[in-house]
Design a protein around this motif. Structure first.
Motif, PDB file in Angstrom:
ATOM      1  N   PHE A  16     -10.670   1.307   5.656  1.00  0.00           N
ATOM      2  CA  PHE A  16     -10.304   0.430   6.769  1.00  0.00           C
ATOM      3  C   PHE A  16      -9.876   1.203   8.007  1.00  0.00           C
ATOM      4  O   PHE A  16      -9.942   0.679   9.122  1.00  0.00           O
ATOM      5  N   LEU A  74      -5.896  -7.135   7.486  1.00  0.00           N
ATOM      6  CA  LEU A  74      -6.373  -6.055   6.619  1.00  0.00           C
ATOM      7  C   LEU A  74      -6.479  -4.734   7.390  1.00  0.00           C
ATOM      8  O   LEU A  74      -6.188  -3.667   6.848  1.00  0.00           O
ATOM      9  N   TYR A 128      -8.606   2.340  -0.023  1.00  0.00           N
ATOM     10  CA  TYR A 128      -8.474   1.228   0.927  1.00  0.00           C
ATOM     11  C   TYR A 128      -8.150   1.760   2.326  1.00  0.00           C
ATOM     12  O   TYR A 128      -8.774   1.359   3.323  1.00  0.00           O
ATOM     13  N   THR A 129      -7.184   2.649   2.405  1.00  0.00           N
ATOM     14  CA  THR A 129      -6.766   3.180   3.702  1.00  0.00           C
ATOM     15  C   THR A 129      -7.888   3.943   4.381  1.00  0.00           C
ATOM     16  O   THR A 129      -8.132   3.779   5.588  1.00  0.00           O
ATOM     17  N   LEU A 153      -6.311   3.866  -5.435  1.00  0.00           N
ATOM     18  CA  LEU A 153      -6.763   2.599  -4.840  1.00  0.00           C
ATOM     19  C   LEU A 153      -6.229   2.451  -3.413  1.00  0.00           C
ATOM     20  O   LEU A 153      -6.963   2.027  -2.501  1.00  0.00           O
ATOM     21  N   ALA A 194      -3.815  -1.136   6.736  1.00  0.00           N
ATOM     22  CA  ALA A 194      -4.209   0.251   6.482  1.00  0.00           C
ATOM     23  C   ALA A 194      -3.372   1.218   7.312  1.00  0.00           C
ATOM     24  O   ALA A 194      -2.950   2.273   6.824  1.00  0.00           O
ATOM     25  N   LEU A 206       0.823  -1.212   0.000  1.00  0.00           N
ATOM     26  CA  LEU A 206       0.000   0.000   0.000  1.00  0.00           C
ATOM     27  C   LEU A 206       0.858   1.264   0.000  1.00  0.00           C
ATOM     28  O   LEU A 206       0.521   2.254  -0.650  1.00  0.00           O
TER      29      LEU A 206
END
Length: 264
Positions: free
Chosen positions: A72, A111, A68-69, A64, A115, A50
């Motif tokens: 989450f 997951l 995502y960060t 992306l 993040a 990431l």
């Protein structure tokens, strides 16, 4: 005085604590360590991906990684755990035939950790002076080799205290896995204490579980301080006496005709 005695008996009952300690050490502690270490390793690997995506010149992977960060980090941890552990449970059962929620708990924690760790890595990488990249490219390194051998190692070194802090949070977040209904042999520290509290009607087992969390997290907290001090102060310089002792040892070794490797 009666209220004080009731407080002691409810939260610090020695007999109730003694009864739960064996299960905390033999069942809860190993499972907590498995959950936190496994998710910490997986989360670190995903977090590095990431971080690299987040600093990419291509807007697609950069956005992306940002989405995502934001998702989450923005949702409560328990919701993520329930969505993955219970939401994906039927799909996993159809594919693998297994009803074990343990791997899904590790996945959920991984997951979540990715993040936060991704942002830690990204900030560390971006804190490296731009001249490091320019100097490496001038020496003939490719962009990928420069990132892998020069930039990323320096960035990771700078954020080690923040990484240890995140691992401490991961140890505590592992207590949320009890929402997935683990088997008796899979219970982590909190679930062991919670079950003992439900059976005895006394809250002392939960206090014992909390004390065990302190045993795990306090040494890590001091490790953060040591790492942070070492990064700020650098290596300790040798004193004059230590330098003199090293010189005397070297002279004595040379006079004996022995090399440092032990060969004459």
């Amino acid at each position: 005085m009666d209220a004080w005695s009731q407080l002691i008996d409810t939260f610090f009952n020695g007999q109730a604590m003694a009864q739960v300690i064996p299960d905390l050490l033999t069942v809860g502690l190993p499972n907590t360590l498995i959950l936190s270490v496994s998710s910490g390793i997986i989360g670190s690997l995903l977090g590095m991906v990431l971080a690299v995506m987040g600093i990419s010149r291509n807007p697609v992977p950069r956005w992306l990684a940002r989405i995502y960060t934001d998702v989450f980090r923005g949702l409560p941890a328990v919701i993520i755990i329930l969505l993955i552990g219970i939401g994906l449970g039927p799909i996993v059962r159809q594919v693998t035939g297994s009803t074990n929620p343990y791997p899904l708990g590790i996945l959920a924690l991984s997951l979540l950790a990715a993040a936060y760790i991704g942002e830690i890595f990204r900030s560390g990488i971006q804190s490296v002076d731009r001249g490091q990249m320019e100097a490496s490219r001038a020496l003939g390194f490719s962009y990928g080799a420069t990132m892998r051998l020069v930039i990323i190692p320096q960035g990771v070194r700078r954020v080690l205290p923040a990484l240890v802090n995140q691992f401490i949070s991961l140890i505590k977040d592992s207590s949320l896995i009890f929402f997935l209904g683990l088997l008796a042999s899979q219970r982590e520290i909190f679930r062991v204490g919670n079950d003992a509290t439900a059976n005895s009607g006394n809250l002392s087992p939960l206090v014992a579980a909390g004390l065990l969390y302190l045993v795990l997290t306090i040494p890590l907290t001091h490790l953060v301080n040591v790492i942070d001090h070492r990064l700020r102060e650098g290596r300790r310089e040798k004193t004059a006496s230590e330098t003199a002792d090293a010189a005397v040892t070297s002279d004595a070794t040379g006079a004996a005709g022995v090399t440092p490797g032990g060969q004459p």
